[in-house]
Design an enzyme around this catalytic site. Structure first.
Site, PDB file in Angstrom:
ATOM      1  N   ASP A 198       0.905  -1.028  -0.456  1.00  0.00           N
ATOM      2  CA  ASP A 198       0.120  -0.386  -0.132  1.00  0.00           C
ATOM      3  C   ASP A 198       0.722   1.024  -0.236  1.00  0.00           C
ATOM      4  O   ASP A 198       1.864   0.850   0.519  1.00  0.00           O
ATOM      5  CB  ASP A 198      -0.808  -0.230   1.086  1.00  0.00           C
ATOM      6  CG  ASP A 198      -1.876   1.055   1.230  1.00  0.00           C
ATOM      7  OD1 ASP A 198      -2.235   1.734  -0.114  1.00  0.00           O
ATOM      8  OD2 ASP A 198      -2.745   1.327   2.122  1.00  0.00           O
ATOM      9  N   ASN A 254       1.311   3.445  -3.226  1.00  0.00           N
ATOM     10  CA  ASN A 254       2.300   4.239  -4.161  1.00  0.00           C
ATOM     11  C   ASN A 254       1.760   4.937  -4.506  1.00  0.00           C
ATOM     12  O   ASN A 254       2.599   5.847  -5.120  1.00  0.00           O
ATOM     13  CB  ASN A 254       1.735   2.702  -5.571  1.00  0.00           C
ATOM     14  CG  ASN A 254       2.791   1.403  -4.712  1.00  0.00           C
ATOM     15  OD1 ASN A 254       3.438   1.242  -4.304  1.00  0.00           O
ATOM     16  ND2 ASN A 254       2.522   0.614  -6.425  1.00  0.00           N
ATOM     17  N   ARG A 297       0.225   7.892  -2.749  1.00  0.00           N
ATOM     18  CA  ARG A 297       0.774   9.220  -1.589  1.00  0.00           C
ATOM     19  C   ARG A 297       2.245   9.048  -2.034  1.00  0.00           C
ATOM     20  O   ARG A 297       2.990  10.330  -2.051  1.00  0.00           O
ATOM     21  CB  ARG A 297       0.972   8.411  -0.369  1.00  0.00           C
ATOM     22  CG  ARG A 297      -0.346   8.494  -0.024  1.00  0.00           C
ATOM     23  CD  ARG A 297      -1.504   8.013   1.319  1.00  0.00           C
ATOM     24  NE  ARG A 297      -1.703   6.820   0.882  1.00  0.00           N
ATOM     25  CZ  ARG A 297      -1.503   5.556   1.588  1.00  0.00           C
ATOM     26  NH1 ARG A 297      -1.201   5.463   3.227  1.00  0.00           N
ATOM     27  NH2 ARG A 297      -1.753   4.231   1.772  1.00  0.00           N
ATOM     28  N   ASN A 302     -10.485  -2.724  -6.838  1.00  0.00           N
ATOM     29  CA  ASN A 302      -9.647  -1.816  -8.147  1.00  0.00           C
ATOM     30  C   ASN A 302     -10.167  -1.362  -8.960  1.00  0.00           C
ATOM     31  O   ASN A 302      -9.164  -0.425  -9.529  1.00  0.00           O
ATOM     32  CB  ASN A 302      -8.144  -2.142  -7.922  1.00  0.00           C
ATOM     33  CG  ASN A 302      -7.406  -2.179  -6.707  1.00  0.00           C
ATOM     34  OD1 ASN A 302      -6.214  -2.618  -6.653  1.00  0.00           O
ATOM     35  ND2 ASN A 302      -7.515  -1.174  -6.060  1.00  0.00           N
ATOM     36  N   ARG A 347      -5.536  -2.014   8.226  1.00  0.00           N
ATOM     37  CA  ARG A 347      -6.946  -2.592   7.898  1.00  0.00           C
ATOM     38  C   ARG A 347      -6.796  -3.685   7.150  1.00  0.00           C
ATOM     39  O   ARG A 347      -5.669  -3.665   6.350  1.00  0.00           O
ATOM     40  CB  ARG A 347      -7.776  -1.450   6.178  1.00  0.00           C
ATOM     41  CG  ARG A 347      -8.666  -0.633   6.777  1.00  0.00           C
ATOM     42  CD  ARG A 347      -9.246   0.130   5.953  1.00  0.00           C
ATOM     43  NE  ARG A 347      -8.182   0.776   4.157  1.00  0.00           N
ATOM     44  CZ  ARG A 347      -7.630   1.830   5.070  1.00  0.00           C
ATOM     45  NH1 ARG A 347      -8.279   2.594   5.889  1.00  0.00           N
ATOM     46  NH2 ARG A 347      -6.920   2.606   3.946  1.00  0.00           N
TER      47      ARG A 347
END
Ligand code: FPP
Length: 251
Positions: A26, A28, A30, A74, A200
């Site tokens: 998780d 990428n 940002r 996604n 999460r």
């Protein structure tokens, strides 16, 4: 004389490694945004981190590695981002096929295969066929994957098998369900690593992670490297797993 894998483990301060490590990659988007670049740039750099982590896991002798590359949810992302991710998957399959052969790595795709665009599916299935007899490590790439979707698919198969008389409903147990998951045959993950600090599960391996340990790393995925995998494995090694009992079972 220690084997090469044992030597790498010793150097990393690891007596042993988990049988199955699963990773939620998780951050990428940002990572790219922080640099004023498009999200697709972040995914490209994320693919570099994939190579580094696969290589390190293999060096250390981790037998199963599962990477969450694209979730069933996604598909809601913009078309250009989806296309870029599929292009990266194709590139990864083409470029890393030789590495997988040299390092005895078997590729397996888990997820809704029929939703994956033909060129990406073809690229992945070509490598799956080429590497199917490799044994040192299985690299599972989760593509159009969702834990709930996987459970629904397994439930449908169970109902179909029961209606066709292939299974007695009385015989439906954990192993009958596990055998109908996309991960059939894989051991349950011992460790789930999630980057970017988010707490999460995101529909990842819902059935399989019942007793997995979680390590959340604050780094964004493109910044996650071999040394960070080592650190997560050391954190895991220091945990006591009890599987619902008072004491850890003797292994
Ligand atoms: C999550 O970051 C990452 C993904 C949805 C894709 C992961 C894909 C790769 C690492 C590259 C390609 C993979 C392979 C196997 C070659 P995000 O976009 O959700 O980041 P954000 O939360 O910062 O927006």
């Amino acid at each position: 004389m220690p084997t090469e894998e044992e030597q790498h483990r010793l150097n990393a301060g690891l007596a042993e490694v988990p049988r199955h490590v699963a990773v939620i990659m998780d951050g990428n988007g940002r990572w790219a945004a922080q640099r004023g670049k498009p999200r697709t740039w972040g995914h490209q750099e994320g693919a570099r981190a994939v190579r580094a982590v696969v290589t390190r896991a293999r060096e250390l002798g981790v037998p199963w590695l599962t990477l969450y590359a694209f979730s069933a949810q996604n598909w809601r992302r913009p078309a250009d981002e989806i296309n870029a991710l599929m292009a990266l998957l194709i590139e990864f399959c083409q470029k890393e096929r030789q590495l997988m052969m040299d390092k005895d790595i078997r590729l397996r795709v888990i997820g809704q295969r029929d939703r994956i665009p033909a060129p990406a599916r073809f690229a992945a299935e070509t490598v799956e066929r080429a590497t199917r007899d490799n044994r040192a490590m299985t690299l599972q790439i989760a593509l159009s994957y969702g834990g709930r979707e996987e459970l629904v698919s397994a439930a449908r198969q169970l109902v179909a098998d029961a209606l066709a008389g292939r299974i007695d409903p009385e015989d439906v147990d954990e192993s009958a369900l596990s055998a109908r998951l996309w991960t059939a045959g894989a051991p349950d993950p011992d460790l789930v690593i999630r980057t970017s600090g988010e707490l999460r599960v995101s529909n990842f391996l819902l059935w399989q992670i019942a007793y997995a340990e979680f390590v959340v790393d604050p780094r964004l995925w493109p910044d996650f490297g071999a040394a960070d995998l080592d650190e997560a494995l050391r954190t895991f090694a220091a945990r006591e797993r009890r599987f619902g009992a008072v004491r850890a079972p003797v292994r």
